[in-house]
Design an enzyme around this catalytic site. Structure first.
Site, short mmCIF file in Angstrom:
data_model
loop_
_atom_site.label_atom_id
_atom_site.label_comp_id
_atom_site.label_asym_id
_atom_site.label_seq_id
_atom_site.Cartn_x
_atom_site.Cartn_y
_atom_site.Cartn_z
CD1 TRP A 1 -2.86 1.56 0.75
CD2 TRP A 1 -1.09 2.48 1.93
NE1 TRP A 1 -3.16 3.05 0.76
CE2 TRP A 1 -2.13 3.56 1.86
CE3 TRP A 1 -0.23 2.62 2.93
CZ2 TRP A 1 -2.08 4.81 2.35
CZ3 TRP A 1 -0.02 3.98 3.59
CH2 TRP A 1 -0.96 5.04 3.10
CD GLU B 1 -4.39 -1.38 2.71
OE1 GLU B 1 -5.31 -0.92 3.44
OE2 GLU B 1 -3.14 -1.73 2.83
CE LYS C 1 -6.63 6.22 3.28
NZ LYS C 1 -5.23 6.51 3.99
CG ASP D 1 -8.14 -0.56 5.74
OD1 ASP D 1 -9.18 0.06 6.03
OD2 ASP D 1 -7.23 -0.42 6.39
CG HIS E 1 -8.38 1.99 2.68
ND1 HIS E 1 -7.21 1.57 2.56
CD2 HIS E 1 -8.03 2.60 3.91
CE1 HIS E 1 -6.30 1.91 3.14
NE2 HIS E 1 -6.85 2.26 4.35
CG HIS F 1 -5.16 -4.54 6.64
ND1 HIS F 1 -4.34 -3.60 6.22
CD2 HIS F 1 -4.66 -5.59 6.77
CE1 HIS F 1 -2.83 -4.08 6.28
NE2 HIS F 1 -3.24 -5.41 6.57
CG ASP G 1 -8.37 4.68 6.32
OD1 ASP G 1 -8.73 4.00 6.89
OD2 ASP G 1 -7.03 4.84 6.19
CG ASP H 1 -6.58 3.61 10.17
OD1 ASP H 1 -6.86 2.69 9.85
OD2 ASP H 1 -6.08 4.65 9.43
CG ASP I 1 -4.24 -0.88 9.21
OD1 ASP I 1 -3.65 -0.11 10.07
OD2 ASP I 1 -4.07 -0.84 8.05
#
Length: 417
Positions: A180, A221, A223, A256, A259, A283, A291, A293, A324
């Site tokens: 990524w 990955e 996004k 993810d 994302h 993830h 995003d 997290d 993640d």
């Protein structure tokens, strides 16, 4: 109380003992970067994060050394049930005796201490090249128009392939290696295709490094956007899915769930991808409007993702699972523990669904029964089965582990200054 819960689930054809036994075999990768706010050990820790990475908060007790990070990880491992793996970024290389290597020159030996850590605890280990927080990552990396910048990061990716092979062979478990980058533009670009062509060629070059696909699982990955790249992301969903589809013999897609656009859900994407890919990777995070997290919760989308993983047979190795997120606004060990326990809860909840019966009534077109069964399952005594799972793994039940974290904070974390 567990016996009563077991009997209630049995009336729906669900074997709670079998669900617990199955979940104990499912590895979930625990991300090392929650413990030190994605700082790593290969650059000056006072330098800012770059490449779209940002951690908010300044809760006391951030791990500053490999030893502190490993001690904190040990605490989390004691508090969480199930089978775990480690998940490392390349920036967590451990150098000894004054040695240092730039990212294009990293070697397996720089991760020997992590291998020793994993061996002592029976863990596998996943890996991630680190295409951010580096002087050569202030702009584009693998998609840069500068051939020297591209060459540096291609060599970093190749080094990470070799490190991933080393981790897999030393630990006897496959290593998922995720590619990524935060490559993109803050404002509207005039050339959208050029960076993507260069990105494709760079990933091709990285994956030309010899490796055993049975042991190393490179991922791409995507996004939707990030900080500083709000207008255009090189590694978009369409790009990464297309790349993985055209390179199935050496690459798998990674999603993810932070994302994507806010109205998209990865739970619906899991069965769509598994219709075409024998293996995918996830993830698991929690994006709030973007995003961001946040710590994983036992919320609707986490539960829906887990249901699709279970229903599609993903727990038999087809879906590679990892966490993640990174939160520095609360106790970091509590954040780690909450997220891992909540994802384990979601997987157990999915295993306790009467999935065969639900599929049967759906195929029969009995949508009344389908909706009623789905709703009634929500009030079954899931908590009693979760507690039994925790007890059988020798870890604290809910309501017991937070005091252990607070004691560790008083004894260890607050002394880090």
């Amino acid at each position: 109380m567990y016996i009563e819960a077991k009997e209630k689930y049995a009336k729906l054809g669900v074997d709670t003992d079998a669900a617990i036994a199955k979940l104990k075999t499912v590895p979930v990768a625990l991300h090392c970067w929650q413990g030190d706010d994605v700082r790593g050990f290969d650059t000056d820790p006072s330098k800012p994060l770059t490449g779209g990475i940002q951690t908010t908060g300044n809760y006391p007790g951030r791990a500053r050394t490999p030893e502190e990070l490993m001690a904190d990880l040990d605490m989390v491992l004691k508090l969480c049930p199930g089978t775990k793996k480690m998940n490392l970024h390349a920036s967590y290389a451990i150098f000894e005796d004054g040695e240092w290597a730039d990212r294009d020159a990293l070697e397996p030996k720089h991760f020997k201490k992590w291998v020793d850590f994993c061996k002592e605890r029976g863990l596998g280990c996943d890996f991630n090249p680190t295409f951010f927080s580096h002087p050569k990552a202030n702009g584009l990396t693998l998609s840069s128009p500068d051939p020297e910048i591209r060459r540096f990061w291609i060599n970093h990716g190749k080094a990470c392939i070799r490190i991933s092979q080393y981790l897999a062979e030393e630990l006897g478990q496959e290593c998922v290696m995720n590619i990524w980058t935060g490559d993109g533009f803050k404002d509207v670009p005039s050339d959208r295709m050029g960076p993507r062509v260069r990105y494709k060629e760079s990933i091709d070059a990285i994956l030309s490094e010899p490796f055993d696909f049975a042991k190393v699982k490179p991922c791409v990955e995507s996004k939707v956007f990030g900080i500083g790249v709000e207008a255009y992301t090189v590694g978009s969903a369409e790009f990464c899915l297309s790349y993985a589809a055209m390179n199935k013999e050496r690459c798998i897609p990674l999603m993810d769930n932070g994302h994507y656009h806010p109205t998209e859900v990865v739970s619906d994407k899991i069965p769509a991808l598994l219709a075409f890919f024998p293996e995918i990777a996830l993830h698991v995070t929690r994006g709030v409007r973007w995003d961001s997290d946040h710590v994983v919760l036992f919320d609707d989308e986490t539960k829906e993702m887990a249901k699709e993983i279970v229903r599609c047979g993903g727990l038999n190795g087809g879906v590679k699972l990892a966490l993640d997120y990174f939160d520095a606004s609360i106790n970091r060990i509590a954040a780690w523990t909450m997220g891992l326990r909540n994802f384990q809860k979601a997987l157990l909840f999915a295993l306790l669904c009467p999935n065969e019966e639900l599929k049967k009534v759906q195929d029969e077109g009995d949508f009344t029964s389908l909706l009623v069964l789905q709703e009634e399952q929500k009030t079954l005594p899931f908590g009693e089965v979760w507690d039994e799972y925790c007890r059988s793994c020798g870890v604290p039940c809910d309501g017991q582990w937070l005091e252990m974290v607070k004691k560790y904070e008083c004894d260890v974390l607050v002394k880090r200054v």
